[in-house]
Design an enzyme around this catalytic site. Sequence first.
Site, short mmCIF file in Angstrom:
data_model
loop_
_atom_site.label_atom_id
_atom_site.label_comp_id
_atom_site.label_asym_id
_atom_site.label_seq_id
_atom_site.Cartn_x
_atom_site.Cartn_y
_atom_site.Cartn_z
N GLU A 176 -14.59 51.81 -14.83
CA GLU A 176 -13.29 51.68 -15.52
C GLU A 176 -12.20 52.49 -14.82
OE1 GLU A 176 -12.13 49.74 -17.75
OE2 GLU A 176 -13.87 48.93 -18.79
N ASP A 210 -4.39 50.05 -20.61
CA ASP A 210 -5.63 50.82 -20.73
C ASP A 210 -5.36 52.22 -20.20
OD1 ASP A 210 -6.93 48.50 -21.59
OD2 ASP A 210 -7.48 47.93 -19.55
#
Length: 148
Positions: free
Chosen positions: A53, A71
């Site tokens: 991520e 994000d």
Amino acid sequence: MKTLLVLALLLLSVSVQAKVYDRCEFARILKKSGMDGYRGVSLANWVCLAKWESNFNTKATNYNPGSQSTDYGIFQINSRYWCNDGKTPKAVNACHISCKVLLDDDLSQDIECAKRVVRDPQGIKAWVAWKAHCQNKDVSQYIRGCKL
């Protein structure tokens, strides 16, 4: 006065620098925070998730044009559902936090919010990178050699 200005600028530059964790350092923090086995998710899976991520970078951000969301942080927690960035339309803020706190070196709120995410029915499958890179894979390499 000039000295104070220089000092203020120096402190500001220090505060905006990213912390990029070593995978073993990150694994130790997660273990101490009760993440190993939390909701059935192994420590190695959490470390794999963060590797893919954010590459363990606390300042990582990624804008998603389709949902107009972003994000944030080491777990790439989304502003549409989990945190408030003040600009995402129809944001839910289920973790009841500002997205800004997900960008600092203190991982406590990141971890608490990640725990909140996996308590939802989707669980760890909420993270696309986990599904692509960690699900049904041998993730033991992500904590191998770490003194846990």
